[in-house]
Motif scaffolding. Structure first.
Motif, PDB file in Angstrom:
ATOM      1  N   ARG A   1     -11.880  25.202  17.384  1.00 57.26           N
ATOM      2  CA  ARG A   1     -11.233  23.880  17.358  1.00 57.26           C
ATOM      3  C   ARG A   1     -11.894  22.976  16.328  1.00 57.26           C
ATOM      4  O   ARG A   1     -11.214  22.230  15.608  1.00 57.26           O
ATOM      5  CB  ARG A   1     -11.286  23.244  18.742  1.00 57.26           C
ATOM      6  CG  ARG A   1     -10.607  21.888  18.781  1.00 57.26           C
ATOM      7  CD  ARG A   1     -10.397  21.346  20.171  1.00 57.26           C
ATOM      8  NE  ARG A   1      -9.700  20.064  20.103  1.00 57.26           N
ATOM      9  CZ  ARG A   1      -9.218  19.406  21.157  1.00 57.26           C
ATOM     10  NH1 ARG A   1      -9.348  19.925  22.376  1.00 57.26           N
ATOM     11  NH2 ARG A   1      -8.602  18.249  21.000  1.00 57.26           N
ATOM     12  N   GLN A   2     -13.217  23.028  16.234  1.00 54.20           N
ATOM     13  CA  GLN A   2     -13.920  22.234  15.226  1.00 54.20           C
ATOM     14  C   GLN A   2     -13.503  22.626  13.815  1.00 54.20           C
ATOM     15  O   GLN A   2     -13.292  21.762  12.950  1.00 54.20           O
ATOM     16  CB  GLN A   2     -15.430  22.403  15.394  1.00 54.20           C
ATOM     17  CG  GLN A   2     -15.989  21.805  16.680  1.00 54.20           C
ATOM     18  CD  GLN A   2     -17.437  22.220  16.930  1.00 54.20           C
ATOM     19  OE1 GLN A   2     -18.061  22.875  16.096  1.00 54.20           O
ATOM     20  NE2 GLN A   2     -17.970  21.847  18.089  1.00 54.20           N
TER      21      GLN A   2
ATOM     22  N   GLN B   1      -6.388  21.856  19.092  1.00 55.12           N
ATOM     23  CA  GLN B   1      -6.567  20.846  18.053  1.00 55.12           C
ATOM     24  C   GLN B   1      -5.234  20.420  17.461  1.00 55.12           C
ATOM     25  O   GLN B   1      -5.008  19.232  17.191  1.00 55.12           O
ATOM     26  CB  GLN B   1      -7.495  21.373  16.952  1.00 55.12           C
ATOM     27  CG  GLN B   1      -7.802  20.342  15.868  1.00 55.12           C
ATOM     28  CD  GLN B   1      -8.418  19.063  16.415  1.00 55.12           C
ATOM     29  OE1 GLN B   1      -9.230  19.112  17.346  1.00 55.12           O
ATOM     30  NE2 GLN B   1      -8.038  17.930  15.844  1.00 55.12           N
TER      31      GLN B   1
ATOM     32  N   ALA C   1     -10.087  21.253  13.110  1.00 54.29           N
ATOM     33  CA  ALA C   1     -10.125  19.812  12.849  1.00 54.29           C
ATOM     34  C   ALA C   1     -10.539  19.526  11.410  1.00 54.29           C
ATOM     35  O   ALA C   1      -9.979  18.629  10.747  1.00 54.29           O
ATOM     36  CB  ALA C   1     -11.085  19.134  13.827  1.00 54.29           C
ATOM     37  N   LYS C   2     -11.495  20.285  10.902  1.00 54.65           N
ATOM     38  CA  LYS C   2     -11.941  20.102   9.511  1.00 54.65           C
ATOM     39  C   LYS C   2     -10.836  20.471   8.529  1.00 54.65           C
ATOM     40  O   LYS C   2     -10.630  19.785   7.520  1.00 54.65           O
ATOM     41  CB  LYS C   2     -13.190  20.935   9.252  1.00 54.65           C
ATOM     42  CG  LYS C   2     -14.431  20.436   9.985  1.00 54.65           C
ATOM     43  CD  LYS C   2     -15.635  21.333   9.698  1.00 54.65           C
ATOM     44  CE  LYS C   2     -16.866  20.837  10.444  1.00 54.65           C
ATOM     45  NZ  LYS C   2     -18.041  21.728  10.224  1.00 54.65           N
TER      46      LYS C   2
ATOM     47  N   GLN D   1      -3.412  16.848  17.348  1.00 55.46           N
ATOM     48  CA  GLN D   1      -3.043  16.286  16.039  1.00 55.46           C
ATOM     49  C   GLN D   1      -1.779  16.969  15.556  1.00 55.46           C
ATOM     50  O   GLN D   1      -1.813  17.806  14.650  1.00 55.46           O
ATOM     51  CB  GLN D   1      -4.187  16.484  15.047  1.00 55.46           C
ATOM     52  CG  GLN D   1      -4.033  15.704  13.758  1.00 55.46           C
ATOM     53  CD  GLN D   1      -5.244  15.841  12.853  1.00 55.46           C
ATOM     54  OE1 GLN D   1      -6.300  16.295  13.286  1.00 55.46           O
ATOM     55  NE2 GLN D   1      -5.105  15.452  11.608  1.00 55.46           N
TER      56      GLN D   1
ATOM     57  N   ALA E   1      -8.230  17.719   8.559  1.00 58.79           N
ATOM     58  CA  ALA E   1      -8.744  16.532   7.863  1.00 58.79           C
ATOM     59  C   ALA E   1      -8.691  16.706   6.351  1.00 58.79           C
ATOM     60  O   ALA E   1      -8.610  15.717   5.603  1.00 58.79           O
ATOM     61  CB  ALA E   1     -10.176  16.241   8.316  1.00 58.79           C
TER      62      ALA E   1
END
Length: 374
Positions: A202-203, A230, A206-207, A234, A210
């Motif tokens: 998930r991290q 994620q 997210a990157k 989003q 972004a």
């Protein structure tokens, strides 16, 4: 009955009282299935292998004994234990089981041993291997055609052989459709722990979001659930939040209805975000509002028919067919690989694009388009 073995377990899954071919008692035909990390509900290789084994046992009679490791160092330990139970067929899922399969096969020449995804050694062994690069190429082509930002991501569990094939095939397919697109490929871990770490996945997702990525291909087993979470958090990229140098190009989904909640969350100049699933059909997991008529966030899934391959090899042994050792390869040409098209994503892939995908599939099958594996 569950028998704890440290943190692992051997568990009988199914038992049928019928005779096998009228001569072998069902209880005497045992299939042993040793999972990789991620467990039986990993939405990947483990789950698909289990579905195939269950279907085979339903057809032939017998039982399935499973070994479910909880830690990386436990993977492989189930192979000798399942062999000791007298399993006629012992199946190990993934690379971490392969050495144990080869070792057990050498010691037990009368049993049959199978590795899903890798090639063991020995005349009584089979490797069920899949040309993931072929399906990944089609998925990459689709992503390249449908991306609004020209930034596309790949998240793999770990840099193992099968996922390397997926990564290369996906990247090649994206570039075939969209030479100007940028692809960023990352891995959850350097080991098989990456198949069962949705928090890190998930991290990573997210990157990527972004950075302006709007489509993520997730080849990460149970970790894919983190990617999906994620994207659920989003569901769109907004023009005002795009990084420098990134602008929206196409608006391919403007005519697909959004849920009321997503209309509010994504008001203004925005584009939806998507995941592409792997191994099993994960399209339904992108239906965040439980309404297939509204925009779905699972663009497609590159389905690996591990279930069919496992079903076939078990049934062959159960019914006494001649054993064919070595590499059994599955791809687009023999039903081992497919892109999932269903009620959840049919609005995301218009008919002309579906026709193009079919043409490309035919070109791959007949050898006109050669998809690299490394």
């Amino acid at each position: 009955m569950r028998r704890p073995m440290h943190r692992t377990a051997l568990l009988p899954l199914a038992l049928a009282p019928a005779l096998l071919l009228g001569t072998v008692q069902a209880s005497s035909f045992t299939v042993g299935l040793a999972f990789d990390l991620g467990g039986r509900n990993d939405q990947g290789f483990n789950q698909a292998a289990l579905e195939g084994a269950k279907r085979a046992i339903a057809a032939t009679g017998g039982e399935v004994q499973i070994f479910e490791p909880q830690k990386l160092e436990e993977v492989g330990r189930g192979i000798p234990r399942l062999t000791a139970l007298g399993a006629k067929v012992v199946i190990g899922v993934g690379a971490s089981n392969n050495a144990a399969i080869t070792e057990a096969a050498a010691k037990n020449p009368d049993a049959r041993f199978v590795t899903v995804g890798y090639l063991p050694k020995g005349p009584n062994t089979v490797g069920l291997r899949f040309r993931e690069q072929e399906g990944a190429f089609l998925a990459g082509y689709l992503a390249g055609k449908q991306s609004a930002t020209g930034r596309i991501g790949f998240i793999g569990a770990a840099p193992v052989e099968s996922l390397a094939r997926s990564r290369v095939g996906f990247e090649t397919g994206v570039k075939f459709a969209c030479p100007a697109c940028q692809i960023k490929s990352v891995y959850v871990s350097t080991t098989n722990q990456g198949f069962n770490n949705p928090a890190v996945a998930r991290q990573l997702a997210a990157k990527l979001l972004a950075d302006g990525t709007d489509i993520i291909y997730s080849a990460a087993g149970a970790s894919t659930l983190g990617v999906i979470e994620q994207i659920k958090a989003q569901p769109c990229l907004k023009a005002a939040n795009l990084p420098a140098g990134v602008k929206f190009g196409s608006d391919n989904f403007k005519n697909v209805p959004w849920s009321a909640a997503e209309q509010d969350a994504c008001a203004g100049d925005s584009r939806p975000t998507f995941f592409i699933g792997v191994d099993t059909n994960k399209n339904a997991l992108g239906d965040f509002d439980r309404n297939p008529a509204t925009l779905n966030h699972g663009l497609t899934s590159m389905v690996t028919r591990i279930d069919n391959a496992v079903y076939t090899v078990i049934k062959d042994v159960a019914e006494g067919r001649p054993w064919r050792s070595g590499d059994r390869s599955f791809g687009l040409s023999n039903g081992g690989i497919a892109l999932a098209m269903d009620q959840y994503n049919k609005a995301l892939i218009p008919a002309p694009l579906q026709a193009n995908l079919k043409k490309i599939e035919e070109l791959i099958v007949n050898g006109t388009v050669k998809v690299p594996a490394n």
